[in-house]
Design an enzyme around this catalytic site. Structure first.
Site, PDB file in Angstrom:
ATOM      1  N   HIS A 244     -11.728   2.322 -15.361  1.00  0.00           N
ATOM      2  CA  HIS A 244     -11.065   3.549 -14.881  1.00  0.00           C
ATOM      3  C   HIS A 244     -11.881   4.802 -15.181  1.00  0.00           C
ATOM      4  CE1 HIS A 244      -7.608   1.282 -13.787  1.00  0.00           C
ATOM      5  NE2 HIS A 244      -7.289   0.949 -15.027  1.00  0.00           N
TER       6      HIS A 244
ATOM      7  N   ASP B 277      -8.947  -7.195 -12.181  1.00  0.00           N
ATOM      8  CA  ASP B 277      -7.920  -6.527 -12.979  1.00  0.00           C
ATOM      9  C   ASP B 277      -6.813  -6.081 -12.019  1.00  0.00           C
ATOM     10  OD1 ASP B 277      -7.697  -4.990 -15.873  1.00  0.00           O
ATOM     11  OD2 ASP B 277      -6.726  -3.854 -14.247  1.00  0.00           O
TER      12      ASP B 277
ATOM     13  N   HIS C 229      -5.199  -3.404 -11.898  1.00  0.00           N
ATOM     14  CA  HIS C 229      -5.299  -1.989 -11.523  1.00  0.00           C
ATOM     15  C   HIS C 229      -6.614  -1.727 -10.776  1.00  0.00           C
ATOM     16  CE1 HIS C 229      -2.818  -2.178 -15.256  1.00  0.00           C
ATOM     17  NE2 HIS C 229      -2.022  -1.431 -14.518  1.00  0.00           N
TER      18      HIS C 229
ATOM     19  N   ASP D  89      -4.376  -8.790 -16.605  1.00  0.00           N
ATOM     20  CA  ASP D  89      -3.044  -8.185 -16.478  1.00  0.00           C
ATOM     21  C   ASP D  89      -2.388  -8.484 -15.127  1.00  0.00           C
ATOM     22  OD1 ASP D  89      -5.015  -6.640 -15.322  1.00  0.00           O
ATOM     23  OD2 ASP D  89      -4.532  -4.797 -16.411  1.00  0.00           O
TER      24      ASP D  89
HETATM   25 ZN   LIG Z   1      -5.617  -3.207 -15.744  1.00  0.00          ZN
END
Ligand SMILES: [Zn+2]
Length: 355
Positions: free
Chosen positions: A131, A173, A175, A260
């Site tokens: 991120h 992931d 996200h 996740d």
């Molecule tokens: Zn994540």
């Protein structure tokens, strides 16, 4: 250290646990690595001889990818002790050094691969990175989501500098890897394929995000709906990821390995099972065998509970043994909304790739 050639290396240092939330309740905490490592040992997935202790801390390389002012800011904040880059992302007195070592582990992984000292590396590192953009928060995200420096982006940059001409980053992931996308937006030598749950943090990664003017079509966002299953992921892989990678022919395969998206994980609503993670790992191994002489660097991103204790050991096991996992393609049952998404995405991407 005398290094004996081996097929698989697990980059790990206890030092990664020094970056920790002293208040004790943050989901991204040192316990994650204990869970991951102890589960791998318990399942006999790894042995002590797989471990490799990283030593490099290359501030120079970090400053070539990130704004030097941002790097300095993290250093100063870290020196002050417990502090916050934003409401999600803490910094303690060890963070700066630990984050440099996490990057260093990935750089050393790239060096081992390029010097043919190993074939497959899993970097079990913290803090995570995908991120983090050039100067911290990336694109329109409100926070930098627990990330300090973008480990996988800096590793990719190192490989580009070493002359690797085409690299694929596969981000599984849950996200969106908004930092990675931002950093490589105009870089056509980096094919960034990102699976994520649509609509959750960081709120970016739309299927129409394709890359800057000279890199259009090299940023692929598979923005899946919530509750996506093994079938949905594998269907998207077969329909979109595989044809694009075959055309791109990457010389190096990098993976932002987040756990996740596992069914029982707390931060999202996906339904990947251990089987799904095994099949994805197997497909990644297969792609690497075909195009990059088997070379893979996987870097830990998210995963907070069962994703780490259950899915991660299975993923690493496939990676370590370079094992193929068989499944019946006729029994794939993607959901209607995922089929529609794949159709829309292919329609957009057919301007750049042949399906
Ligand atoms: Zn994540």
């Amino acid at each position: 250290m005398v290094f004996v050639m081996r097929d698989f290396v697990l980059m790990y240092s206890d030092e990664f646990k020094l970056h920790n939330d002293p208040r004790g309740f943050h989901v991204e905490n040192a316990r994650r690595l204990d869970i991951a490592l102890s589960s791998c040992f318990k399942e006999n997935v790894i042995t002590r001889s797989d471990l490799y202790e990283p030593r490099i801390r290359s501030r120079d390389l970090v400053e070539e990818v990130h704004d030097p002012n941002y790097v300095k800011y993290v250093e100063l904040l870290s020196r002050e002790g417990l502090n916050f880059l934003d409401q999600d992302t803490y910094v303690n007195k060890y963070t700066f050094q630990v984050a440099l070592l996490a990057v260093g582990a990935c750089i050393e992984g790239i060096e081992l691969l390029l010097k043919k000292k190993t074939k497959r590396v899993f970097a079990l590192v913290r803090p995570p990175g995908h991120h983090c953009g050039k100067a911290g928060r990336a694109l329109s995200a409100l926070t930098q989501g627990f990330c300090i420096f973008n480990n996988i982006a800096i590793a990719s940059y190192k490989a580009l500098r070493q002359g690797v001409e085409r690299i694929v980053i596969i981000d599984i992931d849950v996200h969106h890897g908004n930092g990675t996308q931002e950093i490589f937006w105009n870089e056509s030598r980096i094919l960034h394929i990102d699976f994520h749950q649509y609509g959750i943090y960081p709120g970016t990664g739309d299927i129409t995000d394709l890359g800057g003017k000279d890199a259009e079509g090299t940023k692929i966002n598979i923005a899946l709906p919530p509750y996506s299953t093994d079938h949905d992921y594998i269907y998207a892989w077969i329909e979109i990821v595989e044809p694009i990678i075959r055309e791109f022919k990457p010389r190096l395969v990098l993976v932002s390995a987040g756990f996740d998206a596992y069914i029982n994980e707390p931060l999202a609503l996906m339904r990947l099972t251990t089987r799904g993670y095994e099949i994805l790992a197997s497909k990644i191994v297969n792609i690497a065998k075909e195009y990059s002489s088997g070379k893979i660097l996987a870097v830990l991103e998210g995963g907070y509970e069962e994703g780490l204790s259950v899915a991660l050991p299975k993923f690493i096991s496939i990676l370590k043994k370079s094992r193929m996992v068989k499944y019946e393609i006729q029994q794939l049952r993607p959901r209607k909304e995922v089929k529609e998404l794949v159709t829309s995405l292919k329609r957009i991407l057919q301007n750049y790739w042949t399906f």
